[in-house]
Structure formats: C-alpha cells, structure tokens
Scaffold this motif. Sequence first.
Motif, PDB file in Angstrom:
ATOM      1  N   ARG A 115       0.848  -1.186   0.000  1.00  0.00           N
ATOM      2  CA  ARG A 115       0.000   0.000   0.000  1.00  0.00           C
ATOM      3  C   ARG A 115       0.888   1.241   0.000  1.00  0.00           C
ATOM      4  N   ALA A 116       0.523   2.200  -0.852  1.00  0.00           N
ATOM      5  CA  ALA A 116       1.255   3.459  -0.958  1.00  0.00           C
ATOM      6  C   ALA A 116       0.394   4.582  -0.416  1.00  0.00           C
ATOM      7  N   GLY A 117       1.058   5.596   0.159  1.00  0.00           N
ATOM      8  CA  GLY A 117       0.350   6.752   0.689  1.00  0.00           C
ATOM      9  C   GLY A 117       0.218   7.841  -0.362  1.00  0.00           C
ATOM     10  N   ILE A 118      -1.012   8.317  -0.590  1.00  0.00           N
ATOM     11  CA  ILE A 118      -1.304   9.352  -1.583  1.00  0.00           C
ATOM     12  C   ILE A 118      -1.887  10.560  -0.855  1.00  0.00           C
ATOM     13  N   TYR A 119      -1.264  11.712  -1.047  1.00  0.00           N
ATOM     14  CA  TYR A 119      -1.739  12.957  -0.449  1.00  0.00           C
ATOM     15  C   TYR A 119      -2.298  13.823  -1.569  1.00  0.00           C
ATOM     16  N   VAL A 120      -3.580  14.151  -1.500  1.00  0.00           N
ATOM     17  CA  VAL A 120      -4.256  14.935  -2.540  1.00  0.00           C
ATOM     18  C   VAL A 120      -4.713  16.248  -1.932  1.00  0.00           C
ATOM     19  N   ALA A 121      -4.424  17.346  -2.605  1.00  0.00           N
ATOM     20  CA  ALA A 121      -4.836  18.678  -2.156  1.00  0.00           C
ATOM     21  C   ALA A 121      -5.435  19.433  -3.331  1.00  0.00           C
TER      22      ALA A 121
END
Length: 611
Positions: free
Chosen positions: A265-271
Amino acid sequence: MEHTARPSRALQTSLVDPESCKEHNEARKHTARNAEGDTSPYQPWPPSLPRLSKSSKSVSVEEAVSTRRLRNSEESLSDPVETSSSTDSLKADRAAPAPGGFAPVRPDLAVSTGSQVFRDRSGSPSESEKRPRSQQSDPTDPRARTSKVRLSPVHPAGTLPALGKSFASAPLKAANRIDEDCMDYGALPREKLGERLHRNLSDSRLLENMGSDCASVNSLRSTYSVLSPIRPQDVRNRSFLEGSVLGSGALLGAEELDRHFPDRRAGIYVATWNMQGEKGLPANLDDLLLPPDSEFAQDFYVIGVQEGCPDKREWETRLQETLGPYYVMLYAASHGVLYLTVFVRRDLIWFCSEVEHATVTTRIISQIKTKGAVGLALTFFGTSFLFITSHFTSGDAKVYERVLDYNKIVEALALPKGLPDTNPYRSTASDVTTRFDQVFWFGDFNFRLCKDRVDVEAIMKRTAGGKMGPLLEHDQLSKEMKEGSIFKGFQEAPIHFLPTYKFDIGCDIYDTTSKQRTPSYTDRIVFRSRQADDIKVVKYTSCTSIKTSDHRPVVGVFQVKLRPGRDNIPLGAGQFDRVLYLEGIRRRITRELKRREAMKNQRSSSVCTVS
C-alpha cells in the motif's frame, strides 16, 4: 569393606578414605561438646587429617589442561552464596602441596558424587545412587574414577535482572567494528518518542527485530547497507528499458514491490485549492502539505489548483521548497489557470512510468481556459493511476451545466496514450475513468447548498463534533451522486468540516459583500477503483490556516493498494525536474540560514553589558 592404602599408592590418589574421614569428623564433634551438650567456643579442635595428592612429576598433560580449565571456571563463579561448595572444592584440589607432598583437606567437604551437596543441587539422586551399594563404584579406586572432574550445575539465588535494550559489551563491540566512513549512520530511533524507521527501507524488517545496540546496527548497515546486493548474473540478464514479460525478477515485479512496500500500500496525499488568482502566495505552505497532526509524510503528493497564481513556476518552486530534498517533482501540467503537479519520493521514481497528460476545456470559446480539466496518467509498479483536477461552471442554480461539464470531460480526456491498459476488459471508450485502476478527481466542482443563507448558518450553529449530516442533506453534489447522474462509480469520504466557500480574505467570516453568498462545499475530492476496498481513506479535511483566498484548501490522505507489474511499460527512468529541485533546496537553505541569523541577533540583543 575396608581399604588399606599403602604409601606407594597414597602418592597416586588425592582422595581420603570416606569411612576414616567420617570417623574423624565424629570424633571432632564429640570432643568439642561440653557436659551440657553445647558447643564450647574455647574447646580446641583436633588437627585435620592430611590428604594425599599427586606429585608434580606424575601429573599428565590431560590433567594439567583439566586443571587449567577448572581454574578458569573458578574465576567465573563469583556468587559466594551459590558457588561456595564448587569454588571451595576447586581450591582444595589445587591447593599448594605441603612438605611431604600432602595438601590440607577440610573435613567438612563432600568428596563423593553422592554427597549432600550434589543432592541439594540436583534435587534427585543420581543414577549411581539408585543402584545397590554393592554395585556402586568405590571413590578410592583409581580405575573407577575418571581423570576429569565434573562440576555440578550452578543456579542463581534469585531472578536475574532483565537485560536492557541499550546494551553494548566489549566482545560485542569488538566483533562488530565498523569503518570510519560508515559512521554517518544514526542509531535506531527511540521507542519512547514514538519514532520508527520508514517501512520502505530494504532492511527495515530486519532492523526492527534488533536491539538498539549502536555497534551491531552500524555493523549491519556497513555490511548490507540499505541497498540490495546485485549479482553479476542479474546485471547480465536484466534489460528494463526493453522490458521483460516475466514477472519474476522484474524491476516492477513482486520482489521489488514487497521490498519497498511490505503491505503493498502506498500513501497518496491529494490537495485541491481555488487560489482566486491571487499574486501573493502564503508565507508558509507547511500547513497545506505537512499538517502537524500527520504522523508520516506520504509517498505521493498531488496538488490541483484552480484560478492559480499568474506565476506557475513560482508556485511549483514553493511546493518543492516546502517538501524539501526527500521529494522530486515527477510531472506538472496546466490548462490555463488550472495547475496539476505530482511530487514523489525521490527513491521511488525508478518504479514510475512515463507520465502522460491531457486537457479539456468546457467553455464554449476554447481560448478561455478558466473552466475545464487537466489529467495526469502514470503507472506505478503494476497499478495505473489517473489524477484529474477540474473547475466546473459556477452559479447556484446551474446544476445541469455542471453535469454537462463532467460528461464532456470523461468523454474527451484522451488518456492513456502510450501506457498499456492494465485491464482492458473492464475499460470503456466513453469513460476515461474506467481505463485506470485508481482514479482521483478533485477540484472546485461549484456545487452549492440548496438553502437560504440564514437557514444554513442556523444549521451550522447547531452542528457539533463535526456532524455535518443535517447540512449535507441540502448538498447538490451528494444528491446528484445518489441519483447516478455524475461521478458514476465514485465515492467520497465522510465530511466532518465546515463549508469551504465563500470567505472574506484573511479571516474566518463568510461572505459579507452585497451578494451574501451561501456557504457551500464547492471544493471536493472523490475517488474510484477497479477493485473493491483498494483505496482506504486516512484523512479528509480542510486547511483553515490558509486564508489568502475566498476558498479554503481541501486535503485527503489515502492508502492505495499496489500490485506487481511487468517491465513492458515505458519507464520514466528516473526523470524529474532537476532545475526545480536545486532551486527549491537553495531557497530552503537560505530560509534556514536567515532564521538562524535572526535567532542569533535576538539572543545577542537580549544580553546587557555592564561596564
């Protein structure tokens, strides 16, 4: 049966007849008692019987080695309570011989293996004691005795103290010496501070099972490093840019995926943020990208901007300065004042494909690029991603126009171009979002709350603890998604924050102009995946500290499922914006130097000198 020891035989044995020794001990006890039956402290003791020992000339090599080993064992037994019998017996065996070749013997020592000392140690009789008396061997018989003396097991008096995690013995340090050029590695983080190594290190699973001994950790890293060793055969066989259809041993295969992402699992930061076209950027973007309540930074940072600032390059540089040297800008695309930027951890760029982008305008006049969408597509390991940021038609009552904007974008966004479809059987030509494994769509969708401002403000005052259900009952987007007219197959995380539109600049007060716009949830993040539960929501909130626009930024943190891939995709080969990276790092260093100089001046100004 009595045994008579001749003088010649006495020189060959160091044991005393147990029967005569026992009689001598009884005589000592009897003479030491007075008439009342109490032991007198003034009654002299009879002299001890001498014990015959071997002469120095008759000692064999094997017995000399045994004696040397016993001496080492005696030195290691330091507990006077538990080791008194063993230590004293060793001292008696090696005592210096008296004149005539005899050594003094303590009469209270037990010399046979069936003595009370050995019974107390073992707790049960030995095998020789279980046999009949006639079958037991005579301890004075040299043929029945072995040349090696066996010590009884030594048990501690109480519970030994627990070994702390911060341990480093001299032998351990000597066995784990490290080179001076490897001294830059730090020790393991302290557990009490809640720090831990990032799981993406190649040897993190091995290191987390070790104690925090600096010597052993540094030795391990100097030997194995954080890079996997490469065999010459692998160098001969692998040709990543040409691609291998075999999943085993591939750069994007399961082995590399599990090494960097053990849980896959990869961490995705969306803004997403509508900047309102302001020229002045916030002084600090840390709260936008690195909020203080986040435990870890993420693997990908995807930032979408609507009505962006005039200087797009300055915006990208500020993002690079904020994220620092750990991240590089993988790709950036724009459509008028719509900006979309993707940053990735620098050690993960080798597993990314080439990035493709496409744009769609939703204006009647295509030259006006204020409304529309920009999309980026890439493959990471064996998982394809699509990121879309868009700006829909504004207006309280223009719901139908916004639905038309959505339909035009999903039909006209021409992606992917050269990237292979990971699952073509589930793709449709009329919807771009069906052609990717993981899709994130975010932006200013401009959907409003269908309620008068007075009623909305009254509901907001009654909401407590982030329960926005009564407010979302009047949300246009939630209603359209339930009816299936927009964002088909997409989901949105529960909303626990206040409406992000429309604020007065620089404060937390909603619109006080003559238009008196109703507070609304115009800025949103939605997502979809081909497989159920591939995307898990970690956080979905707004950034209330940035107040340079009439919109508040909205951020979302996600954990996304990854799958191994094959080397048949066009690899990015580590491409990133090097010029932007260097400029961002230079600004970061300059800012830090200025901060230190200001602190130094402040300290010096606060010191008073008395002459």
